[in-house]
Enzyme design. Structure first.
Site, mmCIF file in Angstrom:
data_model
loop_
_atom_site.group_PDB
_atom_site.id
_atom_site.type_symbol
_atom_site.label_atom_id
_atom_site.label_comp_id
_atom_site.label_asym_id
_atom_site.label_seq_id
_atom_site.Cartn_x
_atom_site.Cartn_y
_atom_site.Cartn_z
ATOM 1 N NE ARG A 1 3.911 6.378 -2.406
ATOM 2 C CZ ARG A 1 2.605 6.592 -2.266
ATOM 3 N NH1 ARG A 1 2.182 7.806 -1.998
ATOM 4 N NH2 ARG A 1 1.728 5.604 -2.385
ATOM 5 C CB SER B 1 -0.555 -5.277 -2.679
ATOM 6 O OG SER B 1 0.340 -6.303 -2.421
ATOM 7 C CB SER C 1 4.483 3.544 -5.134
ATOM 8 O OG SER C 1 4.110 3.638 -3.781
ATOM 9 C CD GLU D 1 7.716 -0.140 -0.274
ATOM 10 O OE1 GLU D 1 7.477 -0.800 -1.297
ATOM 11 O OE2 GLU D 1 6.934 -0.086 0.691
#
Lengths: 373, 746
Positions: free
Chosen positions: A207, A192, A195, A138
């Site tokens: 990340r 939701s 990141s 993703e």
């Protein structure tokens, strides 16, 4: 799975991002179909195209964001429109059933999917609809999709915008802008959950961190506190509320600014701090609660993002994700927070296609993988 | 931000009918001055300074130019009144404020006090009440400044102040050994909101950040979601809940872990992510738990980001959100561990609740220069960690209501590190941590309880001329027994439980009831006797060959060490017959040539002096068991010098120096030694340290690494310990250590 070895993948062209709350779908509608092609086009494919492009709502919960449609896009030698569709992840099984009913598996297309749901629902796609998913990471998709949309622009307008005078509520204006020097950027994806990525180049990112206080928290808490059911409803309430009835401000404690530490009286000292008092709990409106929830979550994301930017030494902070959809309270608040707390060092940037970049990235992967084959 | 705004505390109301056991709580009010008060959302902390008059045993040399007669003791012991400074801190629920103020007003004698320093969010609310009741002017001090001042004070003065919380470990509290330099550190104060403060020096600190999501958010939002009013009840709910019913986990989205990012399936992806529905009811417990996780994780994350940005690894947490609540200490610890991958540990403070009051007090006491002194926690007068935690200690709670106390004694001497510690940051005085070693704990608690009767007897015997000594001794017995009981249930109450802390607690309790030196007379008798043998011993040693002499001297040193009233095996023998105990013991332990200091240590240092070695003889500043004190040693040395030209010359030429060590314990903490001793050690370039005795070389310092040569020697006078160390009772420890080259170069 194996892809057909033609230079162009077969239609239909989809990209899908199955998140925790929402499924984002991009669909490429070719507008350059020749008569020959049309004749050869199987009925199935035609009906899908017709169904998706002639409606703006699907079932009870599916929506096409018409205002985001990218027109006359040329990609992989074909010209057409890119459509942006979303529906709740809760409806995923209905969607898979539809795929089965419409014999999607007979279309010889590859379903490129990203997001956690690509993993979670993989088996359901296979067993219920005889469909194999090409699962994609993703974050890879998010970045590739974002860079692509930014490069093609938004129907001759810039995809990106920022707020001028973010610290002045009266004169705070949304301004389009071009991302000339894209890198490095801190990319904050608010779905939701949240990141936070540091992106140094097209294929070079990490990340940095994430937080569980995201869009899902806003909606989840709003539902519990106000009994609302949808994001739209929650935002509508929030737009009418006043969070200072719920939050304890610096001035509520110190009577004014806390000068020793340069804190303004209007700064929030304790989110929901007034709710420690029974009388205040009893006199509060749902709108105030919704607003306080929104402000709390947004400020917190801003705070974490700002610290990450400072730690990573990045000045450009790009906020994306569906939490920002129709949510000018949050976008303005984030712009303000970045500017104010960094004393003008950081700039908050936003993108028009907020939550769709993952799906676009998956869609691009479909085209890319067929090139490679 | 230390925004402990005053919120309703639910069911509390002013209750004037409560009766306090005031003698036990507001102690020494008659001498109290310099009041400070810190009023938070639910708890009030009162601080004051008092002078404590207590008895100390003093020794005074007789004029010994007069001809000595056989029966005369060598020196005189007199019990004198001494005045020392003590800080009192009392914590109680706001509901008791009025009652407490009334009590203080009625008992306050000192009328010079005009001002009370106040801090905390509730200070303004009670300002009028305080001014009316106490007739003192309320002088407000900045909350954060007080907090930091208090924090510096406890970190500097209380060993084992900070601890790591490990819920599932054998001992939940892992106490940290005080770093010689407490700066820089990060203090995360979680009140209604969160303040993140970087502290670089005593008066240099900066609020580098904060968050509005704090204790007020947990309380306020929690009250809305669960209709539960009280903060503690919310925590109780949370401890029973399942957050996975409310939170959206990574596995709820992925079906499993998000492997490529290393995110496990159980990780929370979206707090309250599952509650965005109206079809489902959520339990109060589950929502409270989810909220607790959300807030703790968020604070932990911010703390880590700030720690990283400012390159700080010591991060202390405080504020009402943390205050002694295992639930929040656990979630914060978890969060810090997660976000720093174990690189930073969340640290908590035993006296966290007192920081504001301590700081406000220090602000008011600046003219007394409290920071110039060393202070020590008085175990007799302090309640200890978790004393008011109902689930942990129902007995104590019922006994003292919800009052918690901390008392700090001003130490006569300023204490510093021994300059010869190889690594002061990793030095741990105690050999066995009884907090972690359950078997050892059980044994030693039993041992001290068994020995209590004997100590009581000894205390009474030391004050035969005072009839009320019996009553006082009985009070001592009760107090110390109660301490032992508390420690059985809460071994962590005063930091790491060790043999040293058990001994020190006993000394504090004895002092509390005016038994300053129960062994003074025994010591006097022993010293007298030993002096008579001194020349004989020295002479017999002199006649030996070099090698035999060395052997004999060490044997003497060890043999002298057997006479230890702290060791049960020995005191049993010594106490078996009060009249003839000592004579009997001497026969039983025949092979030693005298008592510790005179017949063991002096012949030994005499040999060193003859070799041309300079000797610094360090001894306790105040009495502990039958250990020699510095003042006794001064007299003894004088007497020995009168008999022995070697000692006489050494004293005259300053090759033998007597220095006090700052301690009043049978054990020795080399990180808290008299500053003068440290200076002497440094100036004289000490290159050999000899530590003698079970308390100083076995219970403590057995593993201490010094940067010079060292010799640790003792006789194991405890069969259990001997067993543990793999030997027999009365085995000898003779540990000579040379620092390795690489380490020695530091």
């Amino acid at each position: 799975m194996k892809l057909k070895s033609s230079s162009k993948p077969a239609f239909p062209w989809f990209g899908m991002d199955i998140g925790g709350t929402l499924v984002k779908l991009v669909y490429f509608e070719p507008k350059d179909i020749t008569a020959e092609e049309e004749q050869e086009e199987v009925e199935n494919l035609k009906s899908i195209r017709w169904y998706l492009t002639s409606n703006t709502a699907y079932g009870k919960t599916g929506v096409r964001d018409v205002h985001l449609e990218l027109r006359n896009l040329t990609i992989c030698g074909r010209t057409g429109n890119l459509h942006f569709i979303r529906f709740p992840t809760a409806a995923m099984h209905k969607f898979i059933q539809m795929g089965r009913d419409k014999h999607f598996s007979s279309l010889h297309t590859t379903l490129c999917a990203t997001g956690g749901g690509a993993y979670k629902f993989e088996n359901d796609f296979r067993t219920m609809a005889d469909l194999e998913l090409l699962k994609l990471d993703e974050l890879d998709c998010l970045i590739q999709g974002l860079l692509y949309i930014d490069s093609v622009g938004f129907n001759d307008h810039p995809e990106c915008y920022f707020f001028e005078n973010p610290s002045d509520t009266q004169n705070c204006i949304k301004k389009p802008c071009c991302l000339d020097n894209l890198f490095p950027m801190l990319l904050v994806n608010i779905g939701s959950g949240v990141s936070i990525l540091a992106v140094y180049a097209k294929d070079d990112y990490k990340r940095v961190t994430g937080t569980s206080l995201g869009g899902g928290t806003f909606l989840g808490l709003c539902c519990l506190l106000t009994g609302c059911e949808t994001f739209e409803e929650a935002l509508e309430m929030a737009s009418k509320g006043d969070s200072t009835n719920v939050d304890k401000l610096v001035k509520d404690i110190y009577g004014g600014d806390y000068q020793r530490f340069g804190l303004q009286g209007s700064a929030v000292a304790s989110s929901f701090g007034h709710m420690m008092s029974k009388e205040k709990r009893e006199s509060i409106s749902k709108e105030d609660l919704a607003r306080a929830t929104l402000v709390t979550i947004t400020n917190n994301i801003g705070s974490i993002a700002r610290m990450c930017a400072v730690n990573e030494k990045i000045e450009r902070v790009v906020f994306v994700g569906n939490f920002l959809r129709i949510n000018t309270v949050s976008t303005k608040l984030l712009a303000y927070a970045m500017d104010f707390w960094s004393k003008g060092q950081l700039r908050a940037l936003f993108l028009e296609h907020e939550g769709y970049f993952g799906a676009v990235g998956a869609f691009l992967e479909l085209l890319k993988s067929s090139d490679d084959a | 931000m230390a925004l402990c705004g005053v919120a309703d505390t639910g069911s509390h109301s002013m209750d004037k009918s409560i009766t306090l056991p005031p003698d036990e709580i507001f102690r020494n009010l008659e001498n109290a001055k310099r009041f400070a008060i810190d009023i938070g959302g639910s708890l009030t902390k009162l601080a004051y300074y008092s002078t404590v008059q207590h008895k100390v045993a003093k020794v005074r040399s007789f004029d010994h130019s007069a001809k000595e007669t056989d029966g005369d003791p060598l020196y005189e012991i007199s019990v004198q009144e001494e005045i020392t400074a003590r800080l009192h801190f009392i914590k109680f629920e706001n509901a008791y404020i009025e009652t407490c103020l009334d009590f203080i007003k009625d008992h306050l004698v000192n009328t010079e006090t005009k001002v009370i320093k106040a801090t905390g969010g509730g200070a303004h609310k009670f300002k009028d009440l305080i001014e009316k009741k106490l007739k003192l002017k309320v002088d407000k001090e900045d909350e954060m400044t007080c907090l930091i001042k208090g924090c510096n004070f406890v970190l500097k003065n209380i060993p084992h102040e900070a601890f790591v919380y490990a819920k599932h470990a054998d001992s939940e509290f892992r106490f940290q050994h005080t770093h010689p330099d407490i700066f820089p550190y990060l203090l995360i104060n979680i009140g209604s909101g969160v303040s993140i403060v970087k502290v670089e020096a005593e008066d240099k600190f900066e609020r580098i950040g904060g968050s509005s999501i704090g204790g007020g958010t947990f309380w306020g939002l929690g009250a809305l979601l669960t209709k539960t009013k009280r903060f503690d009840e919310l925590l109780q709910l949370a401890s029973k809940g399942q957050h996975t019913n409310v939170d959206m986990l990574v596995k709820d989205i992925y079906g499993g872990a998000y492997g490529s990012l290393g995110l496990t399936g159980d990780l929370i992806a979206s707090s309250f992510g599952k509650s965005a529905t109206t079809d489902k009811e959520f339990s109060k417990e589950d929502m409270a738990k989810s909220l607790l996780h959300m807030i703790s994780n968020d604070i932990g994350q911010l703390a880590c980001l700030y720690a990283k940005l400012h390159n700080l690894t010591r991060v202390y947490f405080g504020g009402f959100f943390i205050r002694g609540h295992p639930v929040t200490m656990h979630t914060i610890t978890y969060s810090i561990n997660f976000f720093t991958k174990g690189e930073v540990q969340a640290l908590f403070l035993r006296h966290e609740g007192y920081l504001g009051a301590i700081g406000a007090f220090l602000k008011g006491a600046e003219e007394d220069n409290p920071n110039q002194y060393s202070w020590g926690e008085n175990y007799a007068g302090s309640s200890g960690l978790m004393s008011v935690s109902p689930e942990l200690n129902p007995i104590q709670r019922a006994r003292s209501g919800t009052f918690d106390m901390l008392e700090m004694d001003r130490l006569e001497r300023q204490l510093v590190n021994l300059p010869l510690l190889q690594d002061p940051t990793s030095y741990i005085p105690d050999t066995v941590d009884l907090t972690e070693d359950a078997l050892a704990r059980e044994y030693w608690l039993y041992c001290f309880e068994e020995a209590l009767d004997g100590v009581v007897k000894r205390a009474i015997a030391s004050q035969k001329d005072q009839p009320e000594a019996v009553e006082r001794a009985e009070k001592f017995r009760q107090k110390y027994r109660h301490k032992l009981q508390t420690l059985r249930h809460q071994p962590f109450a005063y930091g790491s439980l060790t043999v040293r802390s058990l001994l020190d607690t006993r000394e504090h309790c004895l002092n509390e009831f005016n038994f300053p030196d129960p062994y003074s007379k025994i010591k006097q008798k022993e010293n007298d006797m030993a002096l008579k043998y001194y020349l004989k011993v020295v002479k017999s040693v002199e006649e030996l060959s070099w090698e035999q002499r060395q052997f004999n001297l060490v044997k003497g040193l060890l043999a002298g060490n057997v006479f230890d009233w702290g060791a049960k095996a020995v005191s049993d023998v010594l106490e078996s017959d009060p009249e003839f105990g000592f004579e009997q013991a001497k026969q039983q332990l025949q092979d030693n040539s005298g008592i510790d200091i005179i017949l063991g240590v002096f012949p030994f240092i005499r040999e060193l002096l003859i070799r041309g070695t300079e000797v610094v003889l360090a001894s306790n500043s105040a009495p502990a068991l039958n250990d020699v004190t510095n003042s006794e040693l001064q007299i003894l040395t004088e007497r020995i010098a009168a008999m022995d030209p070697v000692i006489h010359a050494a004293l005259k030429e300053d090759r033998l120096a007597l220095v006090q060590n700052g301690s009043s314990s049978p054990c020795l903490d080399l990180s808290r030694l008299d500053k003068v001793l440290a200076t002497v050690v440094r100036e004289r370039g000490t290159d050999l340290v000899i530590i003698e005795g079970m308390g100083r070389a076995i219970h403590t310092n057995y593993y201490a690494m010094l940067s010079c040569e060292s010799l640790k020697l003792a006789v194991i006078k405890n069969s259990w310990l001997a067993d543990r160390l793999g030997g027999k009772i009365f085995s000898v420890v003779f540990k000579y250590e040379v620092p390795s080259k690489a380490q020695g170069q530091h």
